[in-house]
Write a protein that holds these residues in place. Structure first.
Motif, PDB file in Angstrom:
ATOM      1  N   LEU B  13      -3.454  63.250 -21.122  1.00  0.00           N
ATOM      2  CA  LEU B  13      -3.647  64.605 -21.640  1.00  0.00           C
ATOM      3  C   LEU B  13      -5.038  64.748 -22.259  1.00  0.00           C
ATOM      4  O   LEU B  13      -5.758  65.715 -22.016  1.00  0.00           O
ATOM      5  CB  LEU B  13      -2.559  64.892 -22.681  1.00  0.00           C
ATOM      6  N   LEU B  14      -5.414  63.731 -23.055  1.00  0.00           N
ATOM      7  CA  LEU B  14      -6.728  63.737 -23.696  1.00  0.00           C
ATOM      8  C   LEU B  14      -7.842  63.822 -22.646  1.00  0.00           C
ATOM      9  O   LEU B  14      -8.780  64.608 -22.789  1.00  0.00           O
ATOM     10  CB  LEU B  14      -6.887  62.464 -24.547  1.00  0.00           C
ATOM     11  N   ALA B  15      -7.703  63.026 -21.577  1.00  0.00           N
ATOM     12  CA  ALA B  15      -8.728  63.012 -20.525  1.00  0.00           C
ATOM     13  C   ALA B  15      -8.897  64.399 -19.917  1.00  0.00           C
ATOM     14  O   ALA B  15     -10.018  64.922 -19.828  1.00  0.00           O
ATOM     15  CB  ALA B  15      -8.340  62.003 -19.443  1.00  0.00           C
ATOM     16  N   ILE B  16      -7.788  65.000 -19.543  1.00  0.00           N
ATOM     17  CA  ILE B  16      -7.837  66.296 -18.864  1.00  0.00           C
ATOM     18  C   ILE B  16      -8.426  67.373 -19.782  1.00  0.00           C
ATOM     19  O   ILE B  16      -9.275  68.164 -19.366  1.00  0.00           O
ATOM     20  CB  ILE B  16      -6.417  66.687 -18.408  1.00  0.00           C
ATOM     21  N   LEU B  17      -7.997  67.370 -21.040  1.00  0.00           N
ATOM     22  CA  LEU B  17      -8.491  68.387 -21.971  1.00  0.00           C
ATOM     23  C   LEU B  17      -9.961  68.148 -22.322  1.00  0.00           C
ATOM     24  O   LEU B  17     -10.742  69.088 -22.458  1.00  0.00           O
ATOM     25  CB  LEU B  17      -7.615  68.421 -23.237  1.00  0.00           C
ATOM     26  N   LEU B  18     -10.312  66.864 -22.444  1.00  0.00           N
ATOM     27  CA  LEU B  18     -11.704  66.501 -22.745  1.00  0.00           C
ATOM     28  C   LEU B  18     -12.646  67.061 -21.679  1.00  0.00           C
ATOM     29  O   LEU B  18     -13.696  67.632 -21.987  1.00  0.00           O
ATOM     30  CB  LEU B  18     -11.802  64.968 -22.761  1.00  0.00           C
ATOM     31  N   LEU B  19     -12.238  66.916 -20.436  1.00  0.00           N
ATOM     32  CA  LEU B  19     -13.074  67.403 -19.333  1.00  0.00           C
ATOM     33  C   LEU B  19     -13.208  68.922 -19.373  1.00  0.00           C
ATOM     34  O   LEU B  19     -14.297  69.477 -19.244  1.00  0.00           O
ATOM     35  CB  LEU B  19     -12.463  66.963 -17.996  1.00  0.00           C
ATOM     36  N   LEU B  20     -12.056  69.564 -19.591  1.00  0.00           N
ATOM     37  CA  LEU B  20     -12.040  71.027 -19.622  1.00  0.00           C
ATOM     38  C   LEU B  20     -12.931  71.559 -20.759  1.00  0.00           C
ATOM     39  O   LEU B  20     -13.759  72.449 -20.562  1.00  0.00           O
ATOM     40  CB  LEU B  20     -10.588  71.480 -19.810  1.00  0.00           C
ATOM     41  N   VAL B  21     -12.780  70.972 -21.942  1.00  0.00           N
ATOM     42  CA  VAL B  21     -13.548  71.412 -23.105  1.00  0.00           C
ATOM     43  C   VAL B  21     -15.038  71.110 -22.915  1.00  0.00           C
ATOM     44  O   VAL B  21     -15.895  71.928 -23.235  1.00  0.00           O
ATOM     45  CB  VAL B  21     -13.006  70.749 -24.400  1.00  0.00           C
ATOM     46  N   LYS B  22     -15.337  69.938 -22.353  1.00  0.00           N
ATOM     47  CA  LYS B  22     -16.739  69.578 -22.111  1.00  0.00           C
ATOM     48  C   LYS B  22     -17.418  70.609 -21.204  1.00  0.00           C
ATOM     49  O   LYS B  22     -18.513  71.088 -21.492  1.00  0.00           O
ATOM     50  CB  LYS B  22     -16.827  68.193 -21.454  1.00  0.00           C
ATOM     51  N   ILE B  23     -16.744  70.951 -20.103  1.00  0.00           N
ATOM     52  CA  ILE B  23     -17.333  71.918 -19.160  1.00  0.00           C
ATOM     53  C   ILE B  23     -17.496  73.279 -19.842  1.00  0.00           C
ATOM     54  O   ILE B  23     -18.527  73.934 -19.715  1.00  0.00           O
ATOM     55  CB  ILE B  23     -16.466  72.040 -17.878  1.00  0.00           C
ATOM     56  N   TRP B  24     -16.475  73.662 -20.601  1.00  0.00           N
ATOM     57  CA  TRP B  24     -16.504  74.974 -21.261  1.00  0.00           C
ATOM     58  C   TRP B  24     -17.618  75.053 -22.305  1.00  0.00           C
ATOM     59  O   TRP B  24     -18.394  75.993 -22.345  1.00  0.00           O
ATOM     60  CB  TRP B  24     -15.140  75.270 -21.883  1.00  0.00           C
ATOM     61  N   LYS B  25     -17.700  74.006 -23.147  1.00  0.00           N
ATOM     62  CA  LYS B  25     -18.675  74.015 -24.251  1.00  0.00           C
ATOM     63  C   LYS B  25     -20.111  73.916 -23.750  1.00  0.00           C
ATOM     64  O   LYS B  25     -21.008  74.558 -24.284  1.00  0.00           O
ATOM     65  CB  LYS B  25     -18.404  72.843 -25.209  1.00  0.00           C
ATOM     66  N   THR B  26     -20.337  73.063 -22.742  1.00  0.00           N
ATOM     67  CA  THR B  26     -21.719  72.882 -22.272  1.00  0.00           C
ATOM     68  C   THR B  26     -22.065  73.909 -21.191  1.00  0.00           C
ATOM     69  O   THR B  26     -23.213  73.953 -20.737  1.00  0.00           O
ATOM     70  CB  THR B  26     -21.934  71.458 -21.694  1.00  0.00           C
ATOM     71  N   ARG B  27     -21.094  74.704 -20.785  1.00  0.00           N
ATOM     72  CA  ARG B  27     -21.260  75.695 -19.706  1.00  0.00           C
ATOM     73  C   ARG B  27     -21.808  75.025 -18.456  1.00  0.00           C
ATOM     74  O   ARG B  27     -22.605  75.594 -17.726  1.00  0.00           O
ATOM     75  CB  ARG B  27     -22.209  76.848 -20.119  1.00  0.00           C
ATOM     76  N   SER B  28     -21.395  73.777 -18.233  1.00  0.00           N
ATOM     77  CA  SER B  28     -21.934  73.029 -17.098  1.00  0.00           C
ATOM     78  C   SER B  28     -20.952  71.963 -16.615  1.00  0.00           C
ATOM     79  O   SER B  28     -20.244  71.355 -17.414  1.00  0.00           O
ATOM     80  CB  SER B  28     -23.249  72.368 -17.513  1.00  0.00           C
ATOM     81  N   CYS B  29     -20.937  71.750 -15.317  1.00  0.00           N
ATOM     82  CA  CYS B  29     -20.087  70.678 -14.789  1.00  0.00           C
ATOM     83  C   CYS B  29     -20.959  69.619 -14.109  1.00  0.00           C
ATOM     84  O   CYS B  29     -20.516  68.910 -13.211  1.00  0.00           O
ATOM     85  CB  CYS B  29     -19.039  71.226 -13.845  1.00  0.00           C
ATOM     86  N   ALA B  30     -22.203  69.503 -14.545  1.00  0.00           N
ATOM     87  CA  ALA B  30     -23.106  68.483 -13.999  1.00  0.00           C
ATOM     88  C   ALA B  30     -22.511  67.092 -14.203  1.00  0.00           C
ATOM     89  O   ALA B  30     -21.983  66.791 -15.270  1.00  0.00           O
ATOM     90  CB  ALA B  30     -24.461  68.577 -14.681  1.00  0.00           C
ATOM     91  N   GLY B  31     -22.596  66.269 -13.195  1.00  0.00           N
ATOM     92  CA  GLY B  31     -22.098  64.895 -13.303  1.00  0.00           C
ATOM     93  C   GLY B  31     -20.617  64.741 -13.032  1.00  0.00           C
ATOM     94  O   GLY B  31     -20.093  63.630 -13.017  1.00  0.00           O
ATOM     95  N   ILE B  32     -19.910  65.859 -12.820  1.00  0.00           N
ATOM     96  CA  ILE B  32     -18.474  65.783 -12.542  1.00  0.00           C
ATOM     97  C   ILE B  32     -18.251  65.993 -11.046  1.00  0.00           C
ATOM     98  O   ILE B  32     -18.821  66.910 -10.449  1.00  0.00           O
ATOM     99  CB  ILE B  32     -17.706  66.870 -13.332  1.00  0.00           C
ATOM    100  N   SER B  33     -17.424  65.139 -10.468  1.00  0.00           N
ATOM    101  CA  SER B  33     -17.140  65.253  -9.037  1.00  0.00           C
ATOM    102  C   SER B  33     -16.079  66.322  -8.772  1.00  0.00           C
ATOM    103  O   SER B  33     -14.921  66.169  -9.152  1.00  0.00           O
ATOM    104  CB  SER B  33     -16.666  63.907  -8.490  1.00  0.00           C
ATOM    105  N   GLY B  34     -16.485  67.383  -8.095  1.00  0.00           N
ATOM    106  CA  GLY B  34     -15.534  68.430  -7.724  1.00  0.00           C
ATOM    107  C   GLY B  34     -14.494  67.906  -6.755  1.00  0.00           C
ATOM    108  O   GLY B  34     -13.351  68.349  -6.745  1.00  0.00           O
ATOM    109  N   LYS B  35     -14.911  66.907  -5.954  1.00  0.00           N
ATOM    110  CA  LYS B  35     -13.979  66.358  -4.972  1.00  0.00           C
ATOM    111  C   LYS B  35     -12.839  65.598  -5.644  1.00  0.00           C
ATOM    112  O   LYS B  35     -11.691  65.713  -5.243  1.00  0.00           O
ATOM    113  CB  LYS B  35     -14.733  65.482  -3.985  1.00  0.00           C
ATOM    114  N   SER B  36     -13.161  64.822  -6.686  1.00  0.00           N
ATOM    115  CA  SER B  36     -12.080  64.160  -7.429  1.00  0.00           C
ATOM    116  C   SER B  36     -11.165  65.201  -8.047  1.00  0.00           C
ATOM    117  O   SER B  36      -9.936  65.036  -8.057  1.00  0.00           O
ATOM    118  CB  SER B  36     -12.649  63.261  -8.536  1.00  0.00           C
ATOM    119  N   GLN B  37     -11.740  66.274  -8.556  1.00  0.00           N
ATOM    120  CA  GLN B  37     -10.919  67.310  -9.201  1.00  0.00           C
ATOM    121  C   GLN B  37     -10.017  68.011  -8.185  1.00  0.00           C
ATOM    122  O   GLN B  37      -8.881  68.360  -8.497  1.00  0.00           O
ATOM    123  CB  GLN B  37     -11.798  68.316  -9.949  1.00  0.00           C
TER     124      GLN B  37
END
Lengths: 10, 211
Positions: B13-37
């Protein structure tokens, strides 16, 4: 009938 | 429910929320694989279709709904809202190489030949390898942001904790589901290299960068 195992984990 | 599974679920749960919050706060998904998602969204969808057919507990149902919503929320942020920040040039892993073999395997090694059971098995096999595009992306760029490293560590720890849960359940309840156990071990092994880098670098305050 085929019996499915119950999955109780996430 | 035991302490290992609870910690595993919370880590997940922490992992999933961490990712969501990170993208939201930084307004960026740089470095995250869309394919894994995308793969994770397929995993949750095929596994949690049982929300409609079987009820285990309120806890399970709520977690399933949270995982599904967070997963699709992440896809929405990556491929719609913050699409210009998506680094698709480095996200070049061919996911068909994972999707097709997992599908074939789920027809070959499965507990029962019913639609729901084959889909559940498919989700287990696909989850085991779903992180590969993300790890491939980190290896291509040679680095990962610290928050991305925390995300990966929490996500990897979840299945490792589930292994402890299966050992515990084997001795206390005679529970033995070889499909999920072997897939879970494979999944955890894929993270080992990353765990090593995380412990030797990130925990010492350094950025995760590959030599």
């Amino acid at each position: 009938p085929v019996t499915e195992p119950e999955h109780d984990e996430l | 429910m035991n302490i290992f599974r609870l910690c595993g679920d919370l880590s997940h749960l922490l992992a999933i929320l961490l990712l969501l919050v990170k993208i939201w706060k930084t307004r960026s998904c740089a470095g995250i694989s869309g394919k894994s998602q995308i793969l994770f969204a397929i995993v949750y969808t095929t596994r949690y279709l049982d929300l409609f057919t079987s009820f285990v507990s309120i806890y399970n149902s709520v977690m399933k709904i949270v995982f599904l919503s967070a997963s699709y929320g992440t896809l929405y942020l990556m491929f719609y809202k913050f699409k210009p920040t998506y680094d698709h040039n480095h996200d070049s892993f061919r996911i068909l190489y994972l999707i097709v073999p997992a599908l074939v395997l789920s027809f070959v090694i499965v507990h029962a030949y019913t639609l729901m059971e084959v889909l559940w098995t498919y989700s287990i096999y696909l989850e085991a390898v779903a992180i590969m595009p993300q790890l491939f992306m980190v290896s291509r760029t040679g680095e990962a942001e610290t928050i991305t490293s925390h995300y990966l560590f929490a996500l990897g720890s979840y299945r490792a904790l589930y292994i402890l849960n299966w050992i515990y359940r084997y001795y206390t309840e005679d529970f033995l589901d070889l499909i999920v156990i072997i897939a879970g071990i494979v999944q955890t092994i894929l993270y080992c290299d990353f765990f090593y880098l995380y412990i030797t670098k990130v925990l010492k305050g350094k950025r995760l960068s590959l030599p």
